[in-house]
Design a protein around this motif. Structure first.
Motif, mmCIF file in Angstrom:
data_model
loop_
_atom_site.group_PDB
_atom_site.id
_atom_site.type_symbol
_atom_site.label_atom_id
_atom_site.label_comp_id
_atom_site.label_asym_id
_atom_site.label_seq_id
_atom_site.Cartn_x
_atom_site.Cartn_y
_atom_site.Cartn_z
ATOM 1 N N ILE A 90 59.848 43.838 38.740
ATOM 2 C CA ILE A 90 58.866 43.417 39.523
ATOM 3 C C ILE A 90 57.517 43.948 38.843
ATOM 4 C CG2 ILE A 90 57.485 43.987 41.695
ATOM 5 C CD1 ILE A 90 60.231 44.166 43.259
ATOM 6 N N GLU A 91 56.582 43.141 38.705
ATOM 7 C CA GLU A 91 55.271 43.185 38.198
ATOM 8 C C GLU A 91 54.473 42.915 39.203
ATOM 9 O OE1 GLU A 91 52.863 42.233 34.051
ATOM 10 O OE2 GLU A 91 54.659 41.038 34.607
ATOM 11 N N VAL A 92 53.351 43.781 39.315
ATOM 12 C CA VAL A 92 52.145 43.508 40.043
ATOM 13 C C VAL A 92 51.120 43.107 39.115
ATOM 14 C CG1 VAL A 92 50.322 44.284 41.807
ATOM 15 C CG2 VAL A 92 52.959 44.805 42.078
ATOM 16 N N ILE A 93 50.568 42.062 39.235
ATOM 17 C CA ILE A 93 49.446 41.543 38.374
ATOM 18 C C ILE A 93 48.045 41.385 39.052
ATOM 19 C CG2 ILE A 93 48.836 39.476 36.774
ATOM 20 C CD1 ILE A 93 51.577 38.592 36.549
ATOM 21 N N GLU A 94 47.173 42.128 38.724
ATOM 22 C CA GLU A 94 45.935 42.564 39.432
ATOM 23 C C GLU A 94 44.966 41.342 39.140
ATOM 24 O OE1 GLU A 94 44.361 46.305 38.593
ATOM 25 O OE2 GLU A 94 45.960 47.427 39.374
ATOM 26 N N THR A 95 45.374 39.978 40.027
ATOM 27 C CA THR A 95 44.653 39.108 40.072
ATOM 28 C C THR A 95 43.550 38.922 41.159
ATOM 29 O OG1 THR A 95 46.327 38.131 41.464
ATOM 30 C CG2 THR A 95 46.253 37.671 38.931
ATOM 31 N N TRP A 96 43.590 39.896 42.352
ATOM 32 C CA TRP A 96 42.847 39.774 43.466
ATOM 33 C C TRP A 96 41.351 40.103 42.878
ATOM 34 C CZ3 TRP A 96 42.738 37.416 47.676
ATOM 35 C CH2 TRP A 96 42.168 37.620 48.734
ATOM 36 N N ASN A 97 40.190 39.230 43.263
ATOM 37 C CA ASN A 97 38.835 39.377 42.457
ATOM 38 C C ASN A 97 38.057 38.350 43.401
ATOM 39 O OD1 ASN A 97 36.828 40.358 41.565
ATOM 40 N ND2 ASN A 97 36.861 39.173 39.697
ATOM 41 N N HIS A 98 38.097 38.693 45.059
ATOM 42 C CA HIS A 98 37.499 37.561 45.866
ATOM 43 C C HIS A 98 36.283 38.092 46.428
ATOM 44 C CE1 HIS A 98 41.045 35.170 45.460
ATOM 45 N NE2 HIS A 98 40.993 34.791 46.590
ATOM 46 N N LEU A 99 35.557 37.266 47.092
ATOM 47 C CA LEU A 99 34.139 37.468 47.648
ATOM 48 C C LEU A 99 34.304 38.582 48.712
ATOM 49 C CD1 LEU A 99 31.167 36.587 48.179
ATOM 50 C CD2 LEU A 99 32.178 35.116 50.162
ATOM 51 N N GLY A 100 35.383 38.737 49.656
ATOM 52 C CA GLY A 100 35.510 39.469 50.643
ATOM 53 C C GLY A 100 37.005 40.304 50.673
ATOM 54 N N LEU A 101 37.065 41.415 51.202
ATOM 55 C CA LEU A 101 38.319 42.005 51.608
ATOM 56 C C LEU A 101 38.738 42.553 50.090
ATOM 57 C CD1 LEU A 101 40.391 40.271 54.307
ATOM 58 C CD2 LEU A 101 38.865 42.208 54.385
ATOM 59 N N ARG A 102 37.877 42.786 49.238
ATOM 60 C CA ARG A 102 38.189 43.145 47.852
ATOM 61 C C ARG A 102 39.064 44.172 47.811
ATOM 62 N NH1 ARG A 102 35.336 41.425 43.880
ATOM 63 N NH2 ARG A 102 34.839 43.226 43.090
ATOM 64 N N GLY A 103 38.978 45.258 48.582
ATOM 65 C CA GLY A 103 40.297 46.413 48.634
ATOM 66 C C GLY A 103 41.606 46.157 49.098
ATOM 67 N N SER A 104 41.835 44.780 49.447
ATOM 68 C CA SER A 104 43.093 44.815 50.123
ATOM 69 C C SER A 104 44.305 44.467 49.349
ATOM 70 C CB SER A 104 43.123 43.260 51.069
ATOM 71 O OG SER A 104 42.896 42.261 50.168
ATOM 72 N N GLY A 105 43.984 44.542 47.810
ATOM 73 C CA GLY A 105 45.076 44.537 46.916
ATOM 74 C C GLY A 105 46.045 43.504 47.080
ATOM 75 N N SER A 106 45.410 42.093 47.386
ATOM 76 C CA SER A 106 46.171 41.008 47.523
ATOM 77 C C SER A 106 46.591 40.317 46.112
ATOM 78 C CB SER A 106 45.552 39.890 48.378
ATOM 79 O OG SER A 106 45.286 40.536 49.634
ATOM 80 N N HIS A 107 47.265 41.031 45.378
ATOM 81 C CA HIS A 107 47.636 40.602 43.994
ATOM 82 C C HIS A 107 48.901 39.555 43.865
ATOM 83 C CE1 HIS A 107 44.544 43.549 42.731
ATOM 84 N NE2 HIS A 107 45.090 44.550 43.151
ATOM 85 N N ASP A 108 48.853 38.994 42.608
ATOM 86 C CA ASP A 108 49.967 38.423 42.358
ATOM 87 C C ASP A 108 51.233 39.345 42.126
ATOM 88 O OD1 ASP A 108 48.348 36.262 42.385
ATOM 89 O OD2 ASP A 108 49.211 35.412 40.714
ATOM 90 N N VAL A 109 52.500 38.813 42.437
ATOM 91 C CA VAL A 109 53.692 39.566 42.290
ATOM 92 C C VAL A 109 54.804 38.771 41.392
ATOM 93 C CG1 VAL A 109 55.745 40.629 43.029
ATOM 94 C CG2 VAL A 109 53.349 41.130 44.120
ATOM 95 N N VAL A 110 55.355 39.153 40.373
ATOM 96 C CA VAL A 110 56.054 38.293 39.523
ATOM 97 C C VAL A 110 57.291 39.065 39.481
ATOM 98 C CG1 VAL A 110 56.879 37.449 37.115
ATOM 99 C CG2 VAL A 110 54.275 37.304 37.941
ATOM 100 N N LEU A 111 58.412 38.308 39.957
ATOM 101 C CA LEU A 111 59.828 38.932 39.927
ATOM 102 C C LEU A 111 60.575 38.339 38.931
ATOM 103 C CD1 LEU A 111 58.882 38.201 43.363
ATOM 104 C CD2 LEU A 111 60.910 39.780 43.682
#
Length: 405
Positions: free
Chosen positions: A205-226
């Motif tokens: 499992i790899e978490v790729i830090e792609t989340w760079n949005h206008l709002g909710l910037r701290g939610s950690g809604s990144h990509d996950v590759v399995l």
């Protein structure tokens, strides 16, 4: 979570939930103040709010919807929605992670598809460790599975286990998850679809830090590759033929709609509180009196209050019906989500219009509230999908009649 630590919200919500059979309330104000104080930094740095999540864990809130038999709060939807809204007013990124946690724990607790031992383990982990869980469904090619199509994530049956490979997007809470419910299809000649329970620390499992949005910037809604992630056979849950997957569950639809919307109702409450303070403190030299004393300002604030009052009562009515065993149709829950989130957006935008240039200054929290509430519209069901579903349902039940002039 002991009875003394169980969270309930009768007192803090001015009796709105007085009729709800739920645990007694402890005062959350100090904890929420600490979460709110940390929110600007997490927004600025787009950093995951581990500190705020830890505070929720210590208060027992991450186990709020875990059955009492497992040591959880045993809370229903009414209590969970108010919990999310209160956290949302402090830090919506933290609240979105909480909404996913409470929704999934409640769903697991009532699901017959989950093996008994797994239900017990997931619930107890939330109680003893504050273990976070979320469902990973969205994919780069598929988008949201609610609009149809087979997931590209594949679970291959091997000797005594499943091997899972795929790419998921918008995995809210990814940096802090203990468990991932991964939507996938099997590689069988006739594919089945279901979820696969995957430990977040599993090899592959790899978490790729792609989340760079206008709002909710701290939610950690990144990509996950399995990549070839191994899980036991009993971690494949609810596997059904592709044609049978995705039938809407009324209770699940209501939980998702109300808890996601509660995040943004919380944002709107925070924006309301900010603008009220501003209007009392702002005394233009040409006016000589606070803006709060102007009739047109009172009318504008009344529009904000209307939106928040409707959200409170609509959420309460639906939640109490669900908790009593009478969930609305999924199409109605979709309409409720659209109404609740639009009200939240409009309330914040009205506050922005009252603040003028101050609302665009990053020195003020209102600027952040405006950015955060913009995310409300992108959660499923989006307005077009919810309205189309409700419209089709109505058209399908209509009976042709003679048109009389």
């Amino acid at each position: 979570m002991t009875a003394a630590n169980v969270i309930a919200f009768q007192t803090a919500t001015q009796g709105r939930l007085a009729s709800v059979a739920s645990p007694s309330l402890s005062d959350l104000t100090p904890m929420l103040a600490a979460i709110a104080a940390a929110a600007p930094l997490h927004d600025r740095e787009a950093s995951f709010p581990f500190d705020s999540i830890a505070r929720l864990r210590e208060a027992g809130i991450l186990a709020l919807t875990v059955p009492t038999a497992l040591g959880g709060g045993g809370a229903g939807l009414a209590l969970a929605a108010e919990a999310v809204a209160r956290v949302g007013a402090a830090c919506p990124a933290t609240a979105l992670v909480l909404a996913m946690q409470l929704t999934r724990q409640a769903a697991i607790a009532r699901s017959a598809a989950w093996p008994f031992e797994l239900r017990q383990r997931i619930g107890r982990d939330a109680v003893t460790e504050g273990a976070l869980i979320n469902a990973l469904r969205v994919e780069p090619e598929l988008g949201s599975p609610t609009r149809g199509g087979l997931p590209a994530t594949v679970a291959k049956l091997r000797a005594g286990h499943w091997s899972i490979s795929g790419h998921k997007r918008y995995a809210t809470g990814a940096p802090g998850l203990a468990w991932m419910e991964v939507l996938a299809r099997t590689d069988e000649p006739q594919p089945r679809i279901g979820t696969f329970l995957v430990p977040a620390d599993a090899s592959g499992i790899e978490v790729i830090e792609t989340w760079n949005h206008l709002g909710l910037r701290g939610s950690g809604s990144h990509d996950v590759v399995l990549t070839n992630v191994t899980v036991p056979l009993d971690h494949g849950i609810g596997l059904v033929p592709a044609a049978e997957w995705g039938k809407p569950d009324p209770a699940q639809s209501a939980w998702t709609a109300l808890l996601v919307s509660a995040v943004y109702t919380g944002v709107a409450r925070a924006a309301r509180d900010w603008i009220l303070r501003f209007l009392h403190a702002r005394v233009p030299s040409g006016l000589g009196t606070p803006l709060a004393e102007l009739p047109r300002v009172a009318e504008a604030v009344g529009e904000i209050e209307r939106a928040l009052a409707v959200n409170a009562r609509l959420t309460e009515a639906i939640a109490l019906a669900v908790d009593a065993g009478y969930p609305p149709l999924p199409s109605e829950s979709g309409l409720a989500k659209v109404t609740l989130t639009e009200n939240a957006v409009q309330a914040v935008e009205r506050a922005v219009s009252l603040a003028g240039n101050h609302a665009h200054d990053r020195a003020h929290a209102l600027e952040r509230h405006w950015r955060d509430v913009q995310c409300a519209r992108v959660h499923v069901p989006t307005a077009d999908a919810a309205l189309s579903a409700a419209g089709r349902a109505a058209l399908n039940t209509a009976r042709p009649q003679e048109i009389r002039h």
